[in-house]
Write a protein that holds these residues in place. Structure first.
Motif, PDB file in Angstrom:
ATOM      1  N   ILE A 125       8.764   0.335   9.270  1.00  0.00           N
ATOM      2  CA  ILE A 125       9.431  -0.297   8.121  1.00  0.00           C
ATOM      3  C   ILE A 125      10.291   0.778   7.479  1.00  0.00           C
ATOM      4  O   ILE A 125       9.770   1.774   6.968  1.00  0.00           O
ATOM      5  CB  ILE A 125       8.418  -0.863   7.114  1.00  0.00           C
ATOM      6  CG1 ILE A 125       7.570  -1.953   7.775  1.00  0.00           C
ATOM      7  CG2 ILE A 125       9.145  -1.436   5.890  1.00  0.00           C
ATOM      8  CD1 ILE A 125       6.467  -2.505   6.873  1.00  0.00           C
ATOM      9  N   GLU A 126      11.607   0.596   7.527  1.00  0.00           N
ATOM     10  CA  GLU A 126      12.539   1.602   7.043  1.00  0.00           C
ATOM     11  C   GLU A 126      13.435   0.999   5.965  1.00  0.00           C
ATOM     12  O   GLU A 126      14.010  -0.069   6.155  1.00  0.00           O
ATOM     13  CB  GLU A 126      13.387   2.139   8.199  1.00  0.00           C
ATOM     14  CG  GLU A 126      12.553   2.794   9.291  1.00  0.00           C
ATOM     15  CD  GLU A 126      13.393   3.352  10.429  1.00  0.00           C
ATOM     16  OE1 GLU A 126      14.634   3.426  10.255  1.00  0.00           O
ATOM     17  OE2 GLU A 126      12.831   3.708  11.477  1.00  0.00           O
ATOM     18  N   LEU A 127      13.526   1.689   4.855  1.00  0.00           N
ATOM     19  CA  LEU A 127      14.358   1.257   3.742  1.00  0.00           C
ATOM     20  C   LEU A 127      15.578   2.163   3.651  1.00  0.00           C
ATOM     21  O   LEU A 127      15.451   3.385   3.724  1.00  0.00           O
ATOM     22  CB  LEU A 127      13.577   1.287   2.432  1.00  0.00           C
ATOM     23  CG  LEU A 127      12.262   0.496   2.439  1.00  0.00           C
ATOM     24  CD1 LEU A 127      11.548   0.651   1.113  1.00  0.00           C
ATOM     25  CD2 LEU A 127      12.525  -0.974   2.735  1.00  0.00           C
ATOM     26  N   ALA A 184       0.810  -1.220   0.000  1.00  0.00           N
ATOM     27  CA  ALA A 184       0.000   0.000   0.000  1.00  0.00           C
ATOM     28  C   ALA A 184       0.842   1.269   0.000  1.00  0.00           C
ATOM     29  O   ALA A 184       0.388   2.314  -0.475  1.00  0.00           O
ATOM     30  CB  ALA A 184      -0.917   0.008   1.226  1.00  0.00           C
ATOM     31  N   HIS A 185       2.071   1.193   0.510  1.00  0.00           N
ATOM     32  CA  HIS A 185       2.825   2.422   0.747  1.00  0.00           C
ATOM     33  C   HIS A 185       4.181   2.507   0.048  1.00  0.00           C
ATOM     34  O   HIS A 185       4.815   3.555   0.105  1.00  0.00           O
ATOM     35  CB  HIS A 185       3.051   2.604   2.255  1.00  0.00           C
ATOM     36  CG  HIS A 185       1.786   2.702   3.039  1.00  0.00           C
ATOM     37  ND1 HIS A 185       0.992   3.819   3.043  1.00  0.00           N
ATOM     38  CD2 HIS A 185       1.167   1.806   3.845  1.00  0.00           C
ATOM     39  CE1 HIS A 185      -0.059   3.617   3.824  1.00  0.00           C
ATOM     40  NE2 HIS A 185       0.017   2.400   4.310  1.00  0.00           N
ATOM     41  N   HIS A 186       4.631   1.441  -0.607  1.00  0.00           N
ATOM     42  CA  HIS A 186       5.949   1.505  -1.239  1.00  0.00           C
ATOM     43  C   HIS A 186       5.840   1.438  -2.753  1.00  0.00           C
ATOM     44  O   HIS A 186       5.098   0.618  -3.303  1.00  0.00           O
ATOM     45  CB  HIS A 186       6.848   0.370  -0.737  1.00  0.00           C
ATOM     46  CG  HIS A 186       8.268   0.520  -1.184  1.00  0.00           C
ATOM     47  ND1 HIS A 186       8.945  -0.446  -1.875  1.00  0.00           N
ATOM     48  CD2 HIS A 186       9.136   1.566  -1.060  1.00  0.00           C
ATOM     49  CE1 HIS A 186      10.165  -0.019  -2.149  1.00  0.00           C
ATOM     50  NE2 HIS A 186      10.304   1.189  -1.675  1.00  0.00           N
ATOM     51  N   GLY A 187       6.597   2.302  -3.410  1.00  0.00           N
ATOM     52  CA  GLY A 187       6.494   2.445  -4.857  1.00  0.00           C
ATOM     53  C   GLY A 187       6.859   1.213  -5.656  1.00  0.00           C
ATOM     54  O   GLY A 187       6.389   1.036  -6.780  1.00  0.00           O
ATOM     55  N   LEU A 188       7.692   0.331  -5.106  1.00  0.00           N
ATOM     56  CA  LEU A 188       8.105  -0.853  -5.851  1.00  0.00           C
ATOM     57  C   LEU A 188       6.918  -1.762  -6.148  1.00  0.00           C
ATOM     58  O   LEU A 188       6.878  -2.437  -7.183  1.00  0.00           O
ATOM     59  CB  LEU A 188       9.168  -1.629  -5.054  1.00  0.00           C
ATOM     60  CG  LEU A 188       9.823  -2.826  -5.746  1.00  0.00           C
ATOM     61  CD1 LEU A 188      10.498  -2.393  -7.040  1.00  0.00           C
ATOM     62  CD2 LEU A 188      10.824  -3.509  -4.828  1.00  0.00           C
ATOM     63  N   ALA A 231       1.084   0.556  14.182  1.00  0.00           N
ATOM     64  CA  ALA A 231       2.075   1.503  13.657  1.00  0.00           C
ATOM     65  C   ALA A 231       1.868   2.867  14.302  1.00  0.00           C
ATOM     66  O   ALA A 231       0.735   3.324  14.474  1.00  0.00           O
ATOM     67  CB  ALA A 231       1.949   1.608  12.143  1.00  0.00           C
ATOM     68  N   GLY A 232       2.957   3.506  14.673  1.00  0.00           N
ATOM     69  CA  GLY A 232       2.872   4.833  15.265  1.00  0.00           C
ATOM     70  C   GLY A 232       2.573   4.835  16.749  1.00  0.00           C
ATOM     71  O   GLY A 232       2.427   5.903  17.348  1.00  0.00           O
ATOM     72  N   PRO A 254       5.303   5.629   5.298  1.00  0.00           N
ATOM     73  CA  PRO A 254       4.185   6.285   6.006  1.00  0.00           C
ATOM     74  C   PRO A 254       3.035   5.305   6.228  1.00  0.00           C
ATOM     75  O   PRO A 254       2.055   5.285   5.476  1.00  0.00           O
ATOM     76  CB  PRO A 254       3.800   7.408   5.042  1.00  0.00           C
ATOM     77  CG  PRO A 254       4.145   6.870   3.685  1.00  0.00           C
ATOM     78  CD  PRO A 254       5.368   5.997   3.876  1.00  0.00           C
ATOM     79  N   LEU A 255       3.150   4.490   7.250  1.00  0.00           N
ATOM     80  CA  LEU A 255       2.166   3.437   7.482  1.00  0.00           C
ATOM     81  C   LEU A 255       0.869   3.985   8.064  1.00  0.00           C
ATOM     82  O   LEU A 255       0.880   4.946   8.832  1.00  0.00           O
ATOM     83  CB  LEU A 255       2.749   2.387   8.431  1.00  0.00           C
ATOM     84  CG  LEU A 255       4.058   1.732   7.964  1.00  0.00           C
ATOM     85  CD1 LEU A 255       4.577   0.784   9.022  1.00  0.00           C
ATOM     86  CD2 LEU A 255       3.864   1.010   6.642  1.00  0.00           C
TER      87      LEU A 255
END
Length: 464
Positions: free
Chosen positions: A378-380, A216-220, A423-424, A387-388
């Protein structure tokens, strides 16, 4: 000079001069010094190949093959992996003066490149452990695409779950994207590499919450039509018993075999279409036998967690703690102030301890409440945290411990079973150090190291 003798002049750059001298010595001695530097040997080997001094090439090759892969310098391994891909043929001297178009198809060079791949495997066979090191993450970003692809297909690769593999692949792609941002040709090539790496990911072995979050949140994965099906497979796998998982694996193996047969009969256009949706056929878990010398402390046979778990220790400076307390009291005990520890990577998530100085609960006789808990994200690498949304959550069994330096003993506080952390948010305990420290600041001393740091340790027993 004797009659009939000839003089051969070599023109090399200043940087190549040491390699040229070593090349000439090796050409006459048929060997290289036992203490020869690997970087120098590689430069000598490339130069000798340029001038077709095969005796020198073989001497360098033999020495490099005798090196322990674990002792091979990272720079040397990287130089080997970046050698050009094939060797240009030509009889005329002018055709071989420039660096050949490629060397890895030549047997001598192919053998030493294998040594470099062994070095990469030793460094990254345990992905969880490797990713906790900043230096290892930088080394990973420097790898060429071929080395990354090969490692992902290696049977010795181990990870707590496929979550880990996704993080390292996405982080590598982010690093490459920065390098070719202004290079259209490089960007186009990277897109092809990204598609290949995506097909190598074993989505059924990701935990459902992780896959839902990155989907839902990562462009890949954004816009990938297969995400919904991968998520369903991941959830089915996570809920399945061992016997069911074996049946599922055999089913996917049969599907993969059918696709391979169809691939051989398909036309080129059909093959491209089939390749676009082949990712889910990779069903095996990455729990391979690690190479000798690799730690297995973070590896596991679990698809979404680790039987041994993972542990980390963090430090908070006493000055930072006292500053947070001072700011809290300066706000008339109405505003909360918190301190975050450094991140710890485990099972695809980044874990931190959070110390919060906040107002006490109604009716409390104390003027503050110091809460310590666990939070995650979740950190890349190179991209930062995703942004979960509020729906993202993990289930984790853990404890957090202080160390009493007066009694010389650890004092752990346990979650006493799995708890859900959204999350958060942060899950932990109020008055973590006891309310006595609020009135008498000297009592903090027993929790401090000789460097005036507050020591906190956390053990993650399971995560899914």
């Amino acid at each position: 000079m004797a009659s009939g003798s000839h003089t051969l002049s070599l023109t090399v750059s200043e940087e190549e001069l040491p390699a040229a001298k070593a090349m000439l010595v090796a050409a006459y001695a048929n060997s290289v010094p036992k203490d020869a530097d690997p970087d120098q040997l590689l430069a000598t080997m490339v130069l000798a190949d340029r001038y077709q001094l095969r005796v020198c090439v073989e001497a360098c090759r033999s020495h490099l093959l005798g090196l322990d892969p674990k002792a091979l310098a990272w720079g040397t391994a990287l130089a080997l992996l970046r050698l050009p891909a094939g060797l240009r043929e030509g009889e005329a001297f002018a055709a071989v003066v420039e660096l050949p178009a490629g060397l890895r198809e030549v047997e001598a060079f192919a053998a030493v490149v294998e040594k470099a791949h062994e070095r990469v495997l030793h460094s990254f066979a345990n992905l969880d452990e490797a990713w906790t090191s900043r230096a290892s993450r930088a080394q990973w970003a420097s790898l060429p695409a071929e080395a990354v692809t090969r490692l992902l297909g290696c049977g010795q690769l181990a990870a707590a779950s496929e979550n880990v593999v996704y993080v390292v692949v996405a982080s590598w792609l982010a690093a490459q994207l920065k390098q070719c941002a202004t290079d259209p040709a490089g960007l186009s090539q990277l897109q092809g590499v990204a598609a290949g790496l995506l097909s190598d990911l074993r989505f059924p072995h990701m935990s459902g919450n992780f896959l839902a979050a990155v989907g839902a949140h990562h462009g890949l994965l954004a816009g990938q039509p297969e995400v919904a099906r991968w998520l369903l497979e991941a959830m089915q796998w996570g809920r399945a018993a061992d016997a069911q998982r074996k049946e599922m694996a055999w089913g996917r193996a049969a599907e993969a075999q059918r696709k391979e047969m169809a691939w051989g009969r398909a036309a080129e256009a059909q093959r491209k279409e089939m390749a676009a949706c082949a990712g889910h056929t990779r069903f095996q878990q990455r729990v391979g036998q690690l190479p000798d010398g690799c730690s297995s402390s973070s590896s596991s046979s679990s698809s979404s967690g680790s039987s041994s778990g993972s542990a980390f220790t963090s430090y908070i400076a006493a000055a930072d703690l006292q500053q947070a307390i001072s700011k809290y009291r300066a706000s008339n005990c109405s505003e909360a102030y918190y301190l975050l520890t450094g991140g710890h990577f485990y099972n695809g998530f980044t874990w931190r301890l959070k110390l919060t100085v906040k107002p006490p609960d109604p009716g409390s006789p104390h003027d503050m409440n110091i809460h310590v808990g666990l939070c995650w994200g979740i950190e890349l690498e190179g991209e930062g945290p995703l942004p979960l949304g509020d729906a993202a959550m993990v289930q984790v069994d853990f404890d957090i411990a202080t160390w009493d330096f007066l009694l010389h003993e650890e004092d752990p506080t346990s979650s006493e079973g799995p708890v859900i952390i959204k999350a958060g948010t942060c899950w932990g305990w109020d008055d973590f150090f006891g309310p006595e420290v609020y009135a008498d600041s000297s009592l903090w001393a027993k929790f401090m190291t000789d460097k005036q740091q507050l020591l906190l340790s956390c053990h993650l027993y399971s995560c899914c």
